[in-house]
Design a protein around this motif. Structure first.
Motif, PDB file in Angstrom:
ATOM      1  N   ILE A  41      -0.220  -0.602  55.648  1.00 25.64           N
ATOM      2  CA  ILE A  41      -0.005   0.397  54.596  1.00 25.64           C
ATOM      3  C   ILE A  41       1.462   0.418  54.186  1.00 25.64           C
ATOM      4  O   ILE A  41       1.804   0.500  53.001  1.00 25.64           O
ATOM      5  CB  ILE A  41      -0.442   1.799  55.086  1.00 25.64           C
ATOM      6  CG1 ILE A  41      -1.967   1.863  55.191  1.00 25.64           C
ATOM      7  CG2 ILE A  41       0.061   2.896  54.145  1.00 25.64           C
ATOM      8  CD1 ILE A  41      -2.482   3.127  55.865  1.00 25.64           C
ATOM      9  N   ILE A  79      -7.556   0.422  50.645  1.00 25.88           N
ATOM     10  CA  ILE A  79      -7.906   1.729  51.187  1.00 25.88           C
ATOM     11  C   ILE A  79      -9.173   2.187  50.469  1.00 25.88           C
ATOM     12  O   ILE A  79      -9.199   2.277  49.245  1.00 25.88           O
ATOM     13  CB  ILE A  79      -6.779   2.760  50.945  1.00 25.88           C
ATOM     14  CG1 ILE A  79      -5.511   2.370  51.702  1.00 25.88           C
ATOM     15  CG2 ILE A  79      -7.239   4.153  51.344  1.00 25.88           C
ATOM     16  CD1 ILE A  79      -4.311   3.260  51.376  1.00 25.88           C
ATOM     17  N   ILE A  83      -7.160   5.006  62.827  1.00 27.51           N
ATOM     18  CA  ILE A  83      -5.941   4.650  62.107  1.00 27.51           C
ATOM     19  C   ILE A  83      -5.052   3.930  63.111  1.00 27.51           C
ATOM     20  O   ILE A  83      -4.219   4.532  63.778  1.00 27.51           O
ATOM     21  CB  ILE A  83      -5.213   5.901  61.557  1.00 27.51           C
ATOM     22  CG1 ILE A  83      -6.159   6.783  60.768  1.00 27.51           C
ATOM     23  CG2 ILE A  83      -4.024   5.482  60.699  1.00 27.51           C
ATOM     24  CD1 ILE A  83      -6.639   6.206  59.458  1.00 27.51           C
ATOM     25  N   GLU A 111      -4.317   7.965  54.129  1.00 29.79           N
ATOM     26  CA  GLU A 111      -3.686   6.654  54.026  1.00 29.79           C
ATOM     27  C   GLU A 111      -2.971   6.478  52.690  1.00 29.79           C
ATOM     28  O   GLU A 111      -1.902   5.856  52.617  1.00 29.79           O
ATOM     29  CB  GLU A 111      -4.739   5.558  54.234  1.00 29.79           C
ATOM     30  CG  GLU A 111      -5.285   5.529  55.657  1.00 29.79           C
ATOM     31  CD  GLU A 111      -6.444   4.552  55.830  1.00 29.79           C
ATOM     32  OE1 GLU A 111      -6.603   3.656  54.987  1.00 29.79           O
ATOM     33  OE2 GLU A 111      -7.204   4.700  56.812  1.00 29.79           O
TER      34      GLU A 111
END
Length: 248
Positions: A70, A11, A62, A90
């Protein structure tokens, strides 16, 4: 039997950033990822599968694939050097999902936001020595995570464990529901409209129609799934009506 490699999702800010009046380009950030962050991870944990968001989705979106990574990656490394909304969103998703999150930041970057300043993070320098030091620290963190699978690594999970919070269990969701959710999440416009409806907000019919026209393939896919689901749910009623007629 071959064991699947461990996975690590990165991320970090991907698009152009502005810091102290200077512009950090997306090419600069890509170079930092390729030549420093990813390199340090591979030195710390040889053979691990490392991937960044723009390797699997359009920058700024996303997608369902990103959300899945994730939630399920063995490790997530979040570079919070720049105050980027997507990065913090995130990071929050990951903290609510599972342990195995490592926060890093460029030592020369802006101060870490107050809301996460209490969390442990690794500071790095974009130099040869910095790469070596980052690799050593990542190796230590990763080893600790693997030896402490039941130990929360963020404030959210610590409170959840203390409060014995019962998380929602989606394991019994039907395949049709999961397909619809996936189809919506693959298209930001449709997902935004559906999210407002799910939250009890007003949905503009023209906006919904425009979102469907902008994503005809997804709209068609969702319609097929809903039709299939309705057909399956109505099957018992049709059988009951046929049985009732035979009994007359």
């Amino acid at each position: 039997m071959t064991t699947a490699p461990k996975t690590c999702f990165i991320i970090m800010a991907i698009g152009e950033q502005v810091h102290a009046g200077s512009i950090v380009t997306s090419a600069d950030l890509r170079s930092r990822y390729d030549n420093l962050i990813k390199e340090a991870i591979l030195k710390a944990y040889p053979g691990i599968d490392v991937i960044r968001a723009d390797d699997v989705a359009v920058p700024g979106s996303i997608s369902s694939d990103i959300v899945e990574r994730i939630m399920s990656s063995d490790f997530v490394i979040a570079d919070v050097t720049y105050p980027n909304p997507n990065v913090f969103y995130e990071l929050g998703l990951r903290h609510a999902s599972r342990i195995g999150t490592i926060i890093i930041r460029d030592r020369s970057g802006p101060m870490v936001p107050f809301d996460i300043s209490h969390l442990r993070f690794i500071e790095y320098e974009d130099t040869t020595a910095g790469l070596r030091n980052l690799s050593v620290k990542l190796r230590e963190y990763m080893a600790f995570v693997e030896k402490n699978q039941d130990k929360p690594d963020n404030h959210f999970l610590e409170i959840a464990k203390y409060k014995k919070h019962k998380f929602l269990d989606f394991s019994e969701e039907t395949s049709e529901e999961l397909e619809i959710i996936t189809a919506f999440m693959q298209n930001p416009e449709l997902f935004a409209v559906a999210s407002r409806a799910g939250a009890g907000g007003e949905v503009d019919q023209m906006e919904l129609l425009a979102a469907m026209q902008a994503n005809p393939e997804s709209a068609k896919q969702i319609a097929k799934i809903v039709a299939r689901s309705n057909s399956a749910s109505n099957q018992p009623n049709r059988q009951a009506r046929r049985s009732a007629k035979k009994g007359r």
